[in-house]
Design an enzyme around this catalytic site. Structure first.
Site: not given
Ligand code: GDD
Ligand code: MG
Length: 355
Positions: A160, A109
């Site tokens: 977070k 994303d």
């Molecule tokens: N296959 C799979 N299985 N993908 C997953 C799973 C899972 O169980 N859980 C999450 N993902 C994928 C999501 O689809 C996304 O592309 C990515 O992992 C990160 O998940 P998000 O839900 O978007 O996390 P976030 O935005 O709250 O936080 C993450 O991204 C930040 C940067 O945008 C973390 O990596 C943070 O540390 C980081 O700063």
């Molecule tokens: Mg994200």
């Protein structure tokens, strides 16, 4: 180079947009969001990508098949979501590279203009187990907070945290040495952010931070999703996947914008979408078959497939689900989300979630 793309999340913060479509497939500047990531990965030297899927897994292969944007694609699905680390470990079964080779891992994303080859070069020079792209943001508490020392070595990973120690955050693009992936426990729910990275740092492994502050956006909220589409349409982030030239608006085939309408600010107008005379649409995303009637005003909003805005209605920062209808004279502002198929009668609401 091979890559793993993490695309298994449910995209809950983007509901109702993600009820029918996973976040990485939402139409963004005319194509599924991931098309922009695939094109950028290809340009950075990636020739094979393993998709780590879970939520609505079958839709990814249907969208991209076995090759797209010059990249070979493979799909690996989790029966139950395994978390980011478990997903990476699970997908690694489909990698073909050797134990010391670099593997790029991408959150599904993120729009990023950073220099991936420079990140890989730092990783190799440092002989690192993992190298993370880090970028400064205004509110680090919503992300993984990642301090580094004078040599660029990561000293902690605080996911977070309400007490961030730096504004430098994990930007969601990692280079892993293949054997560091194979060391993640198999068939278990694992978070790279809460387990793998802190454990690696604790054990003394070399974890490097590649700091670059160019264009970067996580499109995981409606506001950010609209911004990402707008920035791509305006050309603030170049994407070879965009079906048209950058400009004030991107109008896809069969769309109809009346000469008497104002449509600008990086608005995307989907296939068969209509904007009538006297309407104003600024910085918004109109998906296929969306309809904006005469005299309506739409700003910083998303109109999903077949959504309709009646004459004179005002939308500012609003999300309409598939087929939602806003009757004439309504005024919706500040984060209002209308669920798919809901029909607001004429002048039913003058509603704002702003204080
Ligand atoms: N296959 C799979 N299985 N993908 C997953 C799973 C899972 O169980 N859980 C999450 N993902 C994928 C999501 O689809 C996304 O592309 C990515 O992992 C990160 O998940 P998000 O839900 O978007 O996390 P976030 O935005 O709250 O936080 C993450 O991204 C930040 C940067 O945008 C973390 O990596 C943070 O540390 C980081 O700063
Ligand atoms: Mg994200």
């Amino acid at each position: 180079m091979e890559a793993i793309l993490l695309v298994g999340g449910q995209g809950t913060r983007l509901r109702p947009l993600t009820i029918s479509t996973p976040k990485p497939l939402l139409p963004t500047a005319g194509v599924p969001f991931l098309a922009h990531q695939l094109a950028r990965a290809r340009a950075a030297g990636v020739d094979r990508i393993v998709f780590a899927t879970s939520y609505r897994a079958e839709m990814f292969e249907a969208a991209f098949g076995t090759r797209a944007h010059g990249v070979d694609l493979v799909y690996v699905s989790e029966d139950e979501p395994l978390g980011t680390g478990g997903a990476i470990r699970n997908a690694a079964g489909a990698l073909t590279c050797g134990p010391d080779e670099p593997v790029l891992i991408l959150n599904g994303d993120i729009l990023s203009g950073h220099d991936v080859p420079a990140q890989v070069a730092l990783h190799e020079e440092a002989g690192a187990a993992v190298t993370l792209h880090l970028t400064p943001v205004d509110d680090p508490s919503r992300f993984g907070c990642v301090p580094t020392d004078g040599e660029g070595r990561v000293t902690a990973f605080l996911e977070k945290t309400s007490h961030p120690v730096t504004d430098q955050i994990n930007a969601g693009c990692y280079v892993f040495r293949r054997k560091a992936i194979d060391a993640i426990p198999e068939d278990e729910v694992v978070s790279v952010e809460r387990e793998t990275f802190p454990d690696l740092i604790e054990s003394g492994a070399v974890v490097m931070g590649y700091v670059e502050s160019g264009y970067w956006l996580d499109v995981g909220t409606p506001e950010a999703f609209v911004q990402g589409s707008r920035d791509l349409v305006l050309g603030r982030l170049a994407s070879s996947a965009m079906p048209g030239e950058p400009g004030e608006r991107l109008a896809l085939e069969r769309s109809r914008v009346s000469p008497g309408a104002v449509v600008r600010g990086g608005t995307a107008v989907g296939r068969g979408a209509v904007v009538e005379a006297g309407a104003t649409v600024i910085g918004s995303v109109l998906l296929d078959e969306a309809f904006v009637a005469e005299g309506a005003t739409v700003r910083d909003s998303v109109l999903s497939r077949g959504a309709r805005v009646g004459p004179g209605a005002v939308l500012d920062g609003v999300v309409l689900g598939d087929g939602a209808v806003v009757g004439p004279g309504n005024e919706l502002r500040g984060g209002v989300r209308v669920w798919p198929g809901i029909k607001l009668p004429p002048t039913a609401l003058r509603f704002s979630t702003d204080a």
